[in-house]
Design a protein around this motif. Structure first.
Motif, PDB file in Angstrom:
ATOM      1  N   ARG A  81       0.873  -1.167   0.000  1.00 14.87           N
ATOM      2  CA  ARG A  81       0.000   0.000   0.000  1.00 14.87           C
ATOM      3  C   ARG A  81       0.905   1.210   0.000  1.00 14.87           C
ATOM      4  NH1 ARG A  81      -5.296   0.054   2.724  1.00 14.87           N
ATOM      5  NH2 ARG A  81      -6.246  -1.772   1.845  1.00 14.87           N
ATOM      6  N   ILE A  82       1.020   1.780  -1.255  1.00 11.20           N
ATOM      7  CA  ILE A  82       1.961   2.886  -1.428  1.00 11.20           C
ATOM      8  C   ILE A  82       1.222   4.178  -1.136  1.00 11.20           C
ATOM      9  CG2 ILE A  82       3.446   4.100  -3.062  1.00 11.20           C
ATOM     10  CD1 ILE A  82       3.692   1.459  -4.548  1.00 11.20           C
ATOM     11  N   ASN A  83       1.855   5.056  -0.427  1.00 14.34           N
ATOM     12  CA  ASN A  83       1.214   6.350  -0.200  1.00 14.34           C
ATOM     13  C   ASN A  83       1.521   7.307  -1.347  1.00 14.34           C
ATOM     14  OD1 ASN A  83       3.688   7.596   0.253  1.00 14.34           O
ATOM     15  ND2 ASN A  83       3.617   7.221   2.451  1.00 14.34           N
ATOM     16  N   PHE A  84       0.825   8.385  -1.366  1.00 17.98           N
ATOM     17  CA  PHE A  84       0.880   9.338  -2.479  1.00 17.98           C
ATOM     18  C   PHE A  84       2.265   9.949  -2.653  1.00 17.98           C
ATOM     19  CE2 PHE A  84      -0.834  11.972  -5.609  1.00 17.98           C
ATOM     20  CZ  PHE A  84      -0.384  13.266  -5.418  1.00 17.98           C
ATOM     21  N   HIS A  85       2.950  10.213  -1.559  1.00 25.11           N
ATOM     22  CA  HIS A  85       4.260  10.857  -1.646  1.00 25.11           C
ATOM     23  C   HIS A  85       5.310   9.934  -2.268  1.00 25.11           C
ATOM     24  CE1 HIS A  85       2.938  14.395   0.438  1.00 25.11           C
ATOM     25  NE2 HIS A  85       2.432  13.644   1.402  1.00 25.11           N
ATOM     26  N   LEU A  86       5.230   8.653  -1.971  1.00 17.82           N
ATOM     27  CA  LEU A  86       6.159   7.709  -2.588  1.00 17.82           C
ATOM     28  C   LEU A  86       5.911   7.604  -4.095  1.00 17.82           C
ATOM     29  CD1 LEU A  86       6.369   4.817   0.006  1.00 17.82           C
ATOM     30  CD2 LEU A  86       8.123   6.488  -0.593  1.00 17.82           C
ATOM     31  N   LEU A  87       4.651   7.650  -4.482  1.00 17.66           N
ATOM     32  CA  LEU A  87       4.315   7.601  -5.901  1.00 17.66           C
ATOM     33  C   LEU A  87       4.886   8.820  -6.635  1.00 17.66           C
ATOM     34  CD1 LEU A  87       2.828   6.119  -8.144  1.00 17.66           C
ATOM     35  CD2 LEU A  87       0.790   7.448  -7.539  1.00 17.66           C
ATOM     36  N   ILE A  88       4.731   9.983  -6.018  1.00 19.61           N
ATOM     37  CA  ILE A  88       5.284  11.211  -6.626  1.00 19.61           C
ATOM     38  C   ILE A  88       6.799  11.092  -6.760  1.00 19.61           C
ATOM     39  CG2 ILE A  88       5.684  13.688  -6.241  1.00 19.61           C
ATOM     40  CD1 ILE A  88       2.871  13.793  -5.028  1.00 19.61           C
ATOM     41  N   LEU A  89       7.453  10.545  -5.725  1.00 18.83           N
ATOM     42  CA  LEU A  89       8.907  10.369  -5.792  1.00 18.83           C
ATOM     43  C   LEU A  89       9.304   9.393  -6.906  1.00 18.83           C
ATOM     44  CD1 LEU A  89       9.999  10.279  -2.042  1.00 18.83           C
ATOM     45  CD2 LEU A  89      10.576  11.996  -3.769  1.00 18.83           C
ATOM     46  N   ARG A  90       8.517   8.343  -7.078  1.00 14.81           N
ATOM     47  CA  ARG A  90       8.813   7.386  -8.145  1.00 14.81           C
ATOM     48  C   ARG A  90       8.667   8.006  -9.530  1.00 14.81           C
ATOM     49  NH1 ARG A  90       8.515   1.596  -7.289  1.00 14.81           N
ATOM     50  NH2 ARG A  90       8.309   1.711  -9.531  1.00 14.81           N
ATOM     51  N   ILE A  91       7.616   8.793  -9.706  1.00 15.68           N
ATOM     52  CA  ILE A  91       7.419   9.465 -11.003  1.00 15.68           C
ATOM     53  C   ILE A  91       8.586  10.415 -11.273  1.00 15.68           C
ATOM     54  CG2 ILE A  91       5.968  11.126 -12.239  1.00 15.68           C
ATOM     55  CD1 ILE A  91       3.555   9.802 -10.791  1.00 15.68           C
ATOM     56  N   TYR A  92       8.985  11.154 -10.262  1.00 15.28           N
ATOM     57  CA  TYR A  92      10.128  12.055 -10.424  1.00 15.28           C
ATOM     58  C   TYR A  92      11.383  11.255 -10.788  1.00 15.28           C
ATOM     59  CZ  TYR A  92      13.977  15.117  -9.262  1.00 15.28           C
ATOM     60  OH  TYR A  92      15.125  15.832  -9.317  1.00 15.28           O
ATOM     61  N   PHE A  93      11.591  10.140 -10.065  1.00 15.85           N
ATOM     62  CA  PHE A  93      12.749   9.305 -10.349  1.00 15.85           C
ATOM     63  C   PHE A  93      12.689   8.730 -11.769  1.00 15.85           C
ATOM     64  CE2 PHE A  93      16.339   6.800  -9.496  1.00 15.85           C
ATOM     65  CZ  PHE A  93      16.116   5.548 -10.022  1.00 15.85           C
ATOM     66  N   HIS A  94      11.496   8.340 -12.182  1.00 18.43           N
ATOM     67  CA  HIS A  94      11.321   7.809 -13.540  1.00 18.43           C
ATOM     68  C   HIS A  94      11.702   8.866 -14.585  1.00 18.43           C
ATOM     69  CE1 HIS A  94       9.622   5.442 -16.782  1.00 18.43           C
ATOM     70  NE2 HIS A  94       8.965   6.511 -17.203  1.00 18.43           N
ATOM     71  N   GLN A  95      11.251  10.070 -14.385  1.00 18.51           N
ATOM     72  CA  GLN A  95      11.602  11.154 -15.318  1.00 18.51           C
ATOM     73  C   GLN A  95      13.114  11.412 -15.302  1.00 18.51           C
ATOM     74  OE1 GLN A  95       9.129  14.285 -13.845  1.00 18.51           O
ATOM     75  NE2 GLN A  95       7.400  13.699 -15.153  1.00 18.51           N
ATOM     76  N   LEU A  96      13.675  11.344 -14.110  1.00 14.98           N
ATOM     77  CA  LEU A  96      15.113  11.548 -13.991  1.00 14.98           C
ATOM     78  C   LEU A  96      15.886  10.444 -14.717  1.00 14.98           C
ATOM     79  CD1 LEU A  96      17.183  13.435 -12.607  1.00 14.98           C
ATOM     80  CD2 LEU A  96      17.146  11.868 -10.665  1.00 14.98           C
ATOM     81  N   VAL A  97      15.414   9.206 -14.581  1.00 18.02           N
ATOM     82  CA  VAL A  97      16.052   8.084 -15.275  1.00 18.02           C
ATOM     83  C   VAL A  97      15.962   8.279 -16.790  1.00 18.02           C
ATOM     84  CG1 VAL A  97      15.806   5.623 -15.799  1.00 18.02           C
ATOM     85  CG2 VAL A  97      15.820   6.400 -13.435  1.00 18.02           C
ATOM     86  N   HIS A  98      14.787   8.691 -17.259  1.00 20.36           N
ATOM     87  CA  HIS A  98      14.634   8.953 -18.700  1.00 20.36           C
ATOM     88  C   HIS A  98      15.590  10.054 -19.157  1.00 20.36           C
ATOM     89  CE1 HIS A  98      11.435   6.578 -20.467  1.00 20.36           C
ATOM     90  NE2 HIS A  98      10.845   6.586 -19.292  1.00 20.36           N
ATOM     91  N   LYS A  99      15.671  11.077 -18.362  1.00 20.48           N
ATOM     92  CA  LYS A  99      16.548  12.195 -18.715  1.00 20.48           C
ATOM     93  C   LYS A  99      18.008  11.734 -18.795  1.00 20.48           C
ATOM     94  CE  LYS A  99      16.884  17.061 -17.493  1.00 20.48           C
ATOM     95  NZ  LYS A  99      16.512  18.067 -16.502  1.00 20.48           N
ATOM     96  N   ILE A 100      18.446  11.003 -17.777  1.00 17.86           N
ATOM     97  CA  ILE A 100      19.834  10.502 -17.763  1.00 17.86           C
ATOM     98  C   ILE A 100      20.062   9.512 -18.905  1.00 17.86           C
ATOM     99  CG2 ILE A 100      21.484   9.098 -16.443  1.00 17.86           C
ATOM    100  CD1 ILE A 100      20.207  10.322 -13.901  1.00 17.86           C
ATOM    101  N   TYR A 101      19.099   8.611 -19.100  1.00 17.10           N
ATOM    102  CA  TYR A 101      19.231   7.618 -20.164  1.00 17.10           C
ATOM    103  C   TYR A 101      19.368   8.286 -21.536  1.00 17.10           C
ATOM    104  CZ  TYR A 101      17.935   3.985 -23.460  1.00 17.10           C
ATOM    105  OH  TYR A 101      17.919   3.141 -24.528  1.00 17.10           O
ATOM    106  N   PHE A 102      18.514   9.258 -21.817  1.00 14.64           N
ATOM    107  CA  PHE A 102      18.571   9.905 -23.124  1.00 14.64           C
ATOM    108  C   PHE A 102      19.813  10.776 -23.273  1.00 14.64           C
ATOM    109  CE2 PHE A 102      15.205   8.303 -25.431  1.00 14.64           C
ATOM    110  CZ  PHE A 102      14.099   8.136 -24.614  1.00 14.64           C
ATOM    111  N   GLN A 103      20.277  11.356 -22.156  1.00 17.24           N
ATOM    112  CA  GLN A 103      21.528  12.116 -22.249  1.00 17.24           C
ATOM    113  C   GLN A 103      22.702  11.191 -22.557  1.00 17.24           C
ATOM    114  OE1 GLN A 103      21.725  14.337 -18.613  1.00 17.24           O
ATOM    115  NE2 GLN A 103      20.420  15.981 -19.376  1.00 17.24           N
ATOM    116  N   LEU A 104      22.701  10.020 -21.926  1.00 14.50           N
ATOM    117  CA  LEU A 104      23.760   9.047 -22.221  1.00 14.50           C
ATOM    118  C   LEU A 104      23.649   8.528 -23.655  1.00 14.50           C
ATOM    119  CD1 LEU A 104      23.860   6.977 -18.909  1.00 14.50           C
ATOM    120  CD2 LEU A 104      25.617   8.534 -19.777  1.00 14.50           C
ATOM    121  N   LEU A 105      22.415   8.315 -24.100  1.00 13.60           N
ATOM    122  CA  LEU A 105      22.205   7.851 -25.470  1.00 13.60           C
ATOM    123  C   LEU A 105      22.666   8.897 -26.480  1.00 13.60           C
ATOM    124  CD1 LEU A 105      21.003   5.402 -26.950  1.00 13.60           C
ATOM    125  CD2 LEU A 105      18.844   6.638 -27.045  1.00 13.60           C
ATOM    126  N   VAL A 106      22.336  10.156 -26.250  1.00 10.83           N
ATOM    127  CA  VAL A 106      22.770  11.239 -27.136  1.00 10.83           C
ATOM    128  C   VAL A 106      24.287  11.352 -27.127  1.00 10.83           C
ATOM    129  CG1 VAL A 106      22.772  13.759 -27.393  1.00 10.83           C
ATOM    130  CG2 VAL A 106      20.620  12.533 -27.066  1.00 10.83           C
TER     131      VAL A 106
END
Length: 164
Positions: A81-106
Motif C-alpha cells: 500500500r503505497i502512499n501518495f508521496h512515494l508515488l510522486i517520488l517514483r514518477i520524479y525518479f522515472h523522469q530523472l532516469v529517462h533524462k539521464i538515459y537519453f543524455q547518455l544515449l545522445v
C-alpha cells in the motif's frame, strides 16, 4: 609526290593515334569521377541506414523501459500500500532516469558520429592526395605528349623541306 602522300598518310595516322589516346584519357577521367560520385552516394545511404537503425533501437529500448517500469509499478501497487508521496517520488525518479538515459544515449550517438566524421575526414584526405598524385601524373603524361607532338611536327617539317 608518292613520298609526300605517304608521309602525309603517316602524319595523319600518328595524329589519329594521339587523338584516340587523348579520348581514352578523358574517358578514364570520367570513369574516376563517376566512381567517386557512386562512393559519395553509397556513403550517404549508409549514414541514412545507420541513423534509421539507431532510431529503431532507441524506440525499442524506450518501449522496453516503459514496459518494465509499468510492470514493476503494477506489482508494487498490488503487493504494497503505497502512499501518495512515494508515488510522486517514483514518477520524479522515472523522469530523472529517462533524462539521464537519453543524455547518455545522445552522448553515445554523438561519439559514434564523431568517430565516423574523423574516419571520413581521413578518407577524404587520402582521396584528395591520390587525386593530386594522379593530376601530377596526368600533367607529366601531357607534357611528354606535347614534347612528342613538337618532335613529330619538326620531323614532318624537316621531311617536307627535304622533299621540297
Amino acid at each position: 609526290l608518292i613520298l609526300r602522300i605517304y608521309f602525309l598518310q603517316l602524319l595523319h595516322k600518328i595524329y589519329f593515334q594521339l587523338l584516340v589516346l587523348r579520348i581514352n584519357f578523358h574517358l578514364l577521367i570520367l570513369r574516376i569521377y563517376f566512381l567517386q560520385l557512386l562512393h559519395k552516394i553509397y556513403f550517404q545511404l549508409l549514414v541514412l541506414r545507420i541513423n534509421f537503425h539507431l532510431l529503431e533501437l532507441r524506440i525499442y529500448f524506450h518501449q522496453l523501459l516503459h514496459k518494465i517500469y509499468f510492470q514493476l509499478l503494477y506489482f508494487q501497487l498490488l503487493v504494497f500500500r503505497i502512499n501518495f508521496h512515494l508515488l510522486i517520488l517514483r514518477i520524479y525518479f522515472h523522469q530523472l532516469v529517462h533524462k539521464i538515459y537519453f543524455q547518455l544515449l545522445v552522448l553515445r550517438i554523438n561519439f559514434h558520429l564523431l568517430e565516423l566524421r574523423i574516419y571520413f575526414h581521413q578518407l577524404l584526405h587520402k582521396i584528395y592526395f591520390q587525386l593530386l598524385y594522379f593530376q601530377l601524373l596526368v600533367f607529366r603524361i601531357n607534357f611528354h605528349l606535347l614534347i612528342l607532338r613538337i618532335y613529330f611536327h619538326q620531323l614532318v617539317h624537316k621531311i617536307y623541306f627535304q622533299l621540297l
